[in-house]
Write an enzyme that holds these catalytic residues in place. Structure first.
Site, PDB file in Angstrom:
ATOM      1  N   GLU A   1      70.860  68.578  48.341  1.00  0.00           N
ATOM      2  CA  GLU A   1      70.767  69.506  49.536  1.00  0.00           C
ATOM      3  C   GLU A   1      70.282  70.818  49.209  1.00  0.00           C
ATOM      4  O   GLU A   1      70.465  71.292  48.039  1.00  0.00           O
ATOM      5  CB  GLU A   1      72.545  69.461  50.068  1.00  0.00           C
ATOM      6  CG  GLU A   1      72.648  70.530  51.227  1.00  0.00           C
ATOM      7  CD  GLU A   1      72.006  70.510  52.541  1.00  0.00           C
ATOM      8  OE1 GLU A   1      70.630  70.287  52.438  1.00  0.00           O
ATOM      9  OE2 GLU A   1      72.381  70.444  53.550  1.00  0.00           O
TER      10      GLU A   1
ATOM     11  N   ASP B   1      76.983  76.231  52.673  1.00  0.00           N
ATOM     12  CA  ASP B   1      77.702  77.125  53.080  1.00  0.00           C
ATOM     13  C   ASP B   1      79.001  77.151  53.532  1.00  0.00           C
ATOM     14  O   ASP B   1      80.029  77.212  52.648  1.00  0.00           O
ATOM     15  CB  ASP B   1      76.597  77.673  54.297  1.00  0.00           C
ATOM     16  CG  ASP B   1      76.835  78.852  55.149  1.00  0.00           C
ATOM     17  OD1 ASP B   1      77.544  79.756  54.383  1.00  0.00           O
ATOM     18  OD2 ASP B   1      76.446  79.164  56.224  1.00  0.00           O
TER      19      ASP B   1
ATOM     20  N   PHE C   1      71.009  85.651  54.402  1.00  0.00           N
ATOM     21  CA  PHE C   1      70.054  84.414  54.755  1.00  0.00           C
ATOM     22  C   PHE C   1      69.020  84.475  53.981  1.00  0.00           C
ATOM     23  O   PHE C   1      68.083  85.432  53.719  1.00  0.00           O
ATOM     24  CB  PHE C   1      69.807  84.682  56.306  1.00  0.00           C
ATOM     25  CG  PHE C   1      69.607  83.274  56.828  1.00  0.00           C
ATOM     26  CD1 PHE C   1      70.750  82.501  57.231  1.00  0.00           C
ATOM     27  CD2 PHE C   1      68.474  82.756  57.034  1.00  0.00           C
ATOM     28  CE1 PHE C   1      70.229  80.932  57.730  1.00  0.00           C
ATOM     29  CE2 PHE C   1      68.312  81.432  57.338  1.00  0.00           C
ATOM     30  CZ  PHE C   1      69.156  80.658  57.875  1.00  0.00           C
TER      31      PHE C   1
ATOM     32  N   ASP D   1      64.402  77.551  55.678  1.00  0.00           N
ATOM     33  CA  ASP D   1      63.709  78.243  56.866  1.00  0.00           C
ATOM     34  C   ASP D   1      64.588  79.193  57.356  1.00  0.00           C
ATOM     35  O   ASP D   1      65.705  79.155  57.576  1.00  0.00           O
ATOM     36  CB  ASP D   1      63.412  76.931  57.949  1.00  0.00           C
ATOM     37  CG  ASP D   1      64.502  76.415  58.752  1.00  0.00           C
ATOM     38  OD1 ASP D   1      65.441  75.973  57.950  1.00  0.00           O
ATOM     39  OD2 ASP D   1      64.657  76.746  59.928  1.00  0.00           O
TER      40      ASP D   1
ATOM     41  N   ARG E   1      59.396  77.801  54.995  1.00  0.00           N
ATOM     42  CA  ARG E   1      59.677  76.850  54.118  1.00  0.00           C
ATOM     43  C   ARG E   1      58.700  76.573  53.124  1.00  0.00           C
ATOM     44  O   ARG E   1      59.052  75.990  51.848  1.00  0.00           O
ATOM     45  CB  ARG E   1      59.727  75.367  54.950  1.00  0.00           C
ATOM     46  CG  ARG E   1      60.937  75.139  55.887  1.00  0.00           C
ATOM     47  CD  ARG E   1      61.071  73.905  56.447  1.00  0.00           C
ATOM     48  NE  ARG E   1      61.665  73.586  57.394  1.00  0.00           N
ATOM     49  CZ  ARG E   1      63.179  73.411  57.773  1.00  0.00           C
ATOM     50  NH1 ARG E   1      63.782  73.721  56.564  1.00  0.00           N
ATOM     51  NH2 ARG E   1      63.683  73.333  58.835  1.00  0.00           N
TER      52      ARG E   1
HETATM   53  P1  XMP Z   1      77.356  74.294  55.982  1.00  0.00           P
HETATM   54  O1  XMP Z   1      77.682  72.879  56.737  1.00  0.00           O
HETATM   55  O2  XMP Z   1      77.436  74.211  54.490  1.00  0.00           O
HETATM   56  O3  XMP Z   1      75.614  74.120  56.132  1.00  0.00           O
HETATM   57  O4  XMP Z   1      77.838  75.274  56.497  1.00  0.00           O
HETATM   58  C1  XMP Z   1      74.728  74.185  55.072  1.00  0.00           C
HETATM   59  C2  XMP Z   1      73.691  74.091  56.095  1.00  0.00           C
HETATM   60  O5  XMP Z   1      73.368  75.536  56.666  1.00  0.00           O
HETATM   61  C3  XMP Z   1      72.092  75.859  56.619  1.00  0.00           C
HETATM   62  N1  XMP Z   1      72.146  77.306  56.209  1.00  0.00           N
HETATM   63  C4  XMP Z   1      70.909  77.967  55.561  1.00  0.00           C
HETATM   64  N2  XMP Z   1      69.655  77.385  55.772  1.00  0.00           N
HETATM   65  N3  XMP Z   1      68.998  79.772  54.798  1.00  0.00           N
HETATM   66  C5  XMP Z   1      68.753  78.560  55.516  1.00  0.00           C
HETATM   67  O6  XMP Z   1      67.517  78.350  55.493  1.00  0.00           O
HETATM   68  C6  XMP Z   1      70.405  80.145  54.685  1.00  0.00           C
HETATM   69  O7  XMP Z   1      70.691  81.076  54.075  1.00  0.00           O
HETATM   70  C7  XMP Z   1      71.516  79.207  55.030  1.00  0.00           C
HETATM   71  N4  XMP Z   1      72.672  79.285  54.947  1.00  0.00           N
HETATM   72  C8  XMP Z   1      73.008  77.866  55.610  1.00  0.00           C
HETATM   73  C9  XMP Z   1      71.394  74.844  56.114  1.00  0.00           C
HETATM   74  O8  XMP Z   1      70.660  74.197  56.986  1.00  0.00           O
HETATM   75  C10 XMP Z   1      72.143  73.870  55.201  1.00  0.00           C
HETATM   76  O9  XMP Z   1      71.708  72.664  55.243  1.00  0.00           O
HETATM   77 MG    MG Z   2      69.874  72.261  55.718  1.00  0.00          MG
END
Ligand code: XMP
Ligand code: MG
Length: 171
Positions: free
Chosen positions: A95, A99, A148, A155, A161
């Site tokens: 992954e 987050d 972020f 992305d 990306r």
């Molecule tokens: P969870 O379920 O752990 O989610 O909250 C993880 C997904 O959240 C997105 N995510 C991000 N995507 N920059 C991104 O491009 C970030 O800073 C970020 N923070 C969370 C991401 O899709 C991941 O799979």
């Molecule tokens: Mg993702």
């Protein structure tokens, strides 16, 4: 929005090779099924598997979480399932970022029900302070603070990306 480099392509390359070495040692003599989570993990996964010393099969899954606006309700569903059978296989989920932990804890619980011999998770980035549910990855590229990030597969509204560095978005 502006952005600032958080991890350069050289730092990323070094860390990905370290992770691949660690994974190769842990699975020496075995064979892996590597499951990437679309879309964010595709570049990290491509680099990681090419640095592995164990044979692997690859597959992808995509998940969707529902909620209003930027607030996730925690309801995660599989929008694209893997095609390979993982029963009795060693499986590594890859992954881009963890987050709240909701996505990965859902996927781990879902795939466990299919009877893999082992199931581990490798994340490129970890925002540990943001967890809503407990989740610990088996392999982590970098821990980061809240904020972020884009680049290296990640992305902002589908932009960024293809950036080779990981950048943090600034106002
Ligand atoms: P969870 O379920 O752990 O989610 O909250 C993880 C997904 O959240 C997105 N995510 C991000 N995507 N920059 C991104 O491009 C970030 O800073 C970020 N923070 C969370 C991401 O899709 C991941 O799979
Ligand atoms: Mg993702």
């Amino acid at each position: 929005m502006n952005r600032e480099v958080l991890f350069s392509r050289e730092e990323i390359d070094r860390r990905v090779r370290e992770l691949a070495d660690e994974i190769s040692r842990d699975y020496a003599g075995g064979e892996l099924i590597v499951v990437g989570i679309l879309k964010g993990a595709f570049i990290f996964m491509a680099d990681l598997i090419r640095a592995l010393n164990v044979p692997c099969k690859v597959d992808f899954t995509q998940l969707a979480s529902y909620g209003s606006g930027t607030v996730s309700s925690g309801d995660v569903v599989i929008s694209k399932d893997i095609g390979l059978s993982i029963a009795d296989r060693d499986v590594l989920i890859v992954e881009d970022i963890v987050d709240t932990g909701l996505t990965l804890s859902f996927l781990v619980e879902t795939l466990k029900k299919r009877g893999p011999r082992s199931l581990k998770v490798c994340v490129f980035l970890d925002k540990k302070a943001r967890r809503k549910v407990p989740f610990t990855a088996d392999y982590t590229g970098f821990d980061i603070d809240d904020g972020f990030v884009v680049g290296y597969g990640l992305d902002f509204d589908e932009q960024g990306r293809s950036l080779p560095d990981v950048c943090i978005m600034k106002e």
